[in-house]
Design an enzyme around this catalytic site. Structure first.
Site, PDB file in Angstrom:
ATOM      1  N   CYS A   1     -14.489   3.422  -9.546  1.00  0.00           N
ATOM      2  CA  CYS A   1     -13.228   3.316  -8.954  1.00  0.00           C
ATOM      3  C   CYS A   1     -12.781   2.521  -8.228  1.00  0.00           C
ATOM      4  O   CYS A   1     -10.960   1.652  -7.831  1.00  0.00           O
ATOM      5  CB  CYS A   1     -11.954   4.639  -9.368  1.00  0.00           C
ATOM      6  SG  CYS A   1     -12.558   5.139  -7.662  1.00  0.00           S
TER       7      CYS A   1
ATOM      8  N   HIS B   1       4.123  -8.003   0.927  1.00  0.00           N
ATOM      9  CA  HIS B   1       4.974  -8.204  -0.289  1.00  0.00           C
ATOM     10  C   HIS B   1       4.703  -9.695  -0.759  1.00  0.00           C
ATOM     11  O   HIS B   1       5.157  -9.696  -2.280  1.00  0.00           O
ATOM     12  CB  HIS B   1       6.033  -7.528   0.547  1.00  0.00           C
ATOM     13  CG  HIS B   1       6.521  -6.654   0.172  1.00  0.00           C
ATOM     14  ND1 HIS B   1       6.810  -5.722   1.341  1.00  0.00           N
ATOM     15  CD2 HIS B   1       6.176  -5.550  -0.760  1.00  0.00           C
ATOM     16  CE1 HIS B   1       6.537  -4.587   0.206  1.00  0.00           C
ATOM     17  NE2 HIS B   1       6.660  -4.455  -0.517  1.00  0.00           N
TER      18      HIS B   1
END
Ligand code: PEP
Ligand code: MG
Length: 596
Positions: free
Chosen positions: A508, A195
């Site tokens: 991808c 985070h």
């Protein structure tokens, strides 16, 4: 490799130069103190007061983060605020004060240490990630109860903004440092998905994580160049190196502006051949961002992130609405939705499965979906319904066998029939693709190509499973090498097989967001890429300077290489002849980047 160079994982791009600041923030020592029986209530009040103050602090941080970095980044503090609002947790701390006459700080420490030990050993990556959140809560509440401040740690001494070295960076600390005093963050622990890494990116502060043992190798005040694009810290740079770093950063900023300005240019090769740049979408907010960056549809919509942090599954209706929104944002373009990719580092909490010793080799992706048909069929129905609005397609993650594709095809037929019988407006079929992200899928790629409508290569997992290197392990970062000849050869095989079968094979994985990777892929014949929204401008810029035939000639050398270093050397030389390498991703300074 010179010991002046420390290699980690670049998690927030840009080059920063400054004196090293070593910040050791440790939990304060709490001595054992018993309270008299008649003072117990007072002690409980003290606990509540400290908890309230810290909760308020986190709420302020949340607001500041919202203003400075954005709404998604601000959500990072929710977990800590929730922890301090959890009545059960607070009742258990109170009980320790009441029953054992412990001081508020001792009781709080006891409870949080117990939780920390439990979470740290958990096989759930989500819970392990929250250990850092818990440490942030512990640190602040304990300091408050002990009447100590640790805010001085956040203030920097000298005049120059510093490169802050820490063992671990928490989201709270990231935002609390005075922005103008921090040139960059360097940590021993953590990876790209932490985070705090997300926050550093949002704040635009260069950051490198996973610099193993960095703290013991650096003297405070030593000058450091931190390259957040390439994950390198260079200690005591020479005057030449400093000059080169400054120049590179200047060019990076300059080019960032130039590339932003060319967002409406088409992505065509010099030979006129088109290259389709679709976007990779992780969160609903990315859909608009992708459109603003000129994406031509969505090449990978990761649906499992919509489940993160939720107690219940999204309804069929909710999924239809989201897919419809994506389709309407890109009328006429493809929107490729990936079916849930739970497991690995995305713990399928809703099924409460037994912890696994090797989650990446366990109950993951298509395996979870096939074993939980009710859950999976809801998603398939939503996709069939959404296909009425435009060209939405579905692809399956971590396919290792044709029978997985066939089972999904049967499910799709059954669900389309059931919808028709029930009179629900829906398409009668939907194009189905397989992700090629395991060596098994590459080896049977001709069979998969016959069974599917399209293929899409997930280069990150393909690298992880081919090289047996955990993609999320900071210690393994330098061994995670997508340019390994084993990967290059597999990419070549997939390109040939899909061409023979006459179906589209796109890329991808993260390789298609990296200019050098795009150069290789164009040379191998790929023309459709899913790119992270932030990388769309630079990839478009590179594409417009390449031509297919000369890329292919250069890639011949890469295909003949024996080592990843040779592959990189061949590609870097080839790309360097065509574009100004310094203008890419901050420019790769040879003397800052140790050999792989
Ligand atoms: C990949 O593995 O490269 C990929 C695109 O899938 P994810 O990163 O979501 O695992
Ligand atoms: Mg993958």
């Amino acid at each position: 490799m010179s010991t002046r160079i420390l290699k980690g994982v670049g998690v927030s791009p840009g080059i920063a130069v400054g004196p090293a600041r070593l910040v050791h923030w440790e939990l304060p020592r709490v001595t054992r103190r018993l309270v008299a029986a008649d003072r117990v209530d007072e002690e409980v009040d003290r606990l509540h007061q400290a908890v309230d103050e810290v909760r308020q602090l986190f709420q302020d941080l949340r607001t500041r983060t919202h203003e400075r970095a954005g709404p998604d980044e601000a959500k990072i503090f929710d977990a800590q605020i929730l922890m301090l609002e959890d009545p059960e947790f607070l009742r258990e701390v109170e009980a320790l004060i009441h029953d054992n006459q412990l001081s508020a700080e001792r009781a709080f420490e006891f409870k949080t240490l117990e939780m920390r030990a439990l979470w740290a050993q958990s096989t759930s990556p989500r819970l392990r990630q929250r250990v850092a959140d818990l440490a942030g809560v512990q640190l602040r509440v304990l300091n408050r109860l002990l009447g100590r401040s640790f805010e001085h740690l956040l203030k920097s001494e000298g005049d120059q903004p510093a490169i802050v070295f820490m063992r671990e960076l928490t989201p709270g600390l990231t935002i609390q440092f005075e922005r103008e005093r921090v040139a960059g963050f360097a940590t021993e622990q953590g990876t790209r998905t932490a985070h705090a890494a997300i926050l550093a990116r949002g704040l635009g502060i260069p950051c490198v994580m996973g610099l193993v043992d960095a703290m013991s190798q650096i003297t405070p005040g030593t000058q450091v160049i931190l390259d957040g694009s390439h994950g390198v810290a260079l200690i005591s740079p020479t005057a030449d190196e400093l000059e080169a770093a400054q120049e590179t950063e200047r060019v990076r900023l300059d080019i960032e502006h130039q590339m932003e300005a060319s967002r409406s240019e088409p992505s065509v090769l010099l030979d006129g051949g088109g290259v389709e740049l679709r976007a990779t979408v992780d969160l609903p907010e990315d859909i608009d961002r992708a459109e603003q960056h000129g994406a031509e549809g969505i090449g990978l919509l990761r649906t499992e992130f919509f489940l993160m942090g939720r107690a219940e599954m999204p309804s069929e209706e909710e999924q239809v609405t989201l897919f419809e929104r994506a389709i309407r944002t890109f009328p006429g373009d493809q929107v490729i939705v990936r079916s849930y990719d739970l497991g690995g580092d995305k713990y399928p909490a809703m099924f409460n499965p037994e912890p696994e010793p090797n989650p990446f080799l366990g109950w993951r992706a298509i395996r979870v979906s096939l074993d939980e048909p009710a859950f999976f069929r809801t998603q398939l129905r939503a996709l069939l319904r959404a296909r009425r609005y435009g060209d939405v397609r579905v692809m399956l993650p971590l396919v290792t066998g044709v029978e997985e594709v066939e089972r999904v095809q049967a499910m799709l037929r059954e669900e389309a029939e059931a919808l028709a019988t029930a009179g629900v407006p829906a398409a009668s079929s939907i194009p189905l693709g397989a992700m090629v992200e395991t060596p098994a899928a590459v080896m049977i790629v001709d069979r998969l190509a016959s069974a599917c409508d399209f293929l899409s290569v997930g280069t990150s997992d393909l690298t992880q499973y081919t090289l047996a290197v955990d993609r999320g392990n900071a210690r393994m970062a330098s061994r995670f090498e997508p340019m390994h000849p084993a990967i290059v050869r597999q990419l070549h095989d997939v390109a040939v097989a899909s061409r023979d079968a006459g179906i589209e094979a796109s890329i991808c994985g993260l390789m298609s967001s990296d200019p050098l990777g795009v150069f290789l892929l164009i040379g191998l014949g790929y023309r459709v890429f899913s790119v992270t929204t932030g990388a769309l401008p630079s990839v478009r810029w590179v594409v417009r300077q390449l031509d297919g035939a000369s890329c292919a000639a250069c890639v011949e050398d890469a295909l003949g290489a024996s080592t990843a270093a040779e592959v990189r050397a061949a590609l870097t030389a080839g790309l360097g002849e065509r574009v100004d390498l310094r203008m890419l991703d901050g420019g790769e300074l040879p003397d800052l980047t140790p050999p792989h």
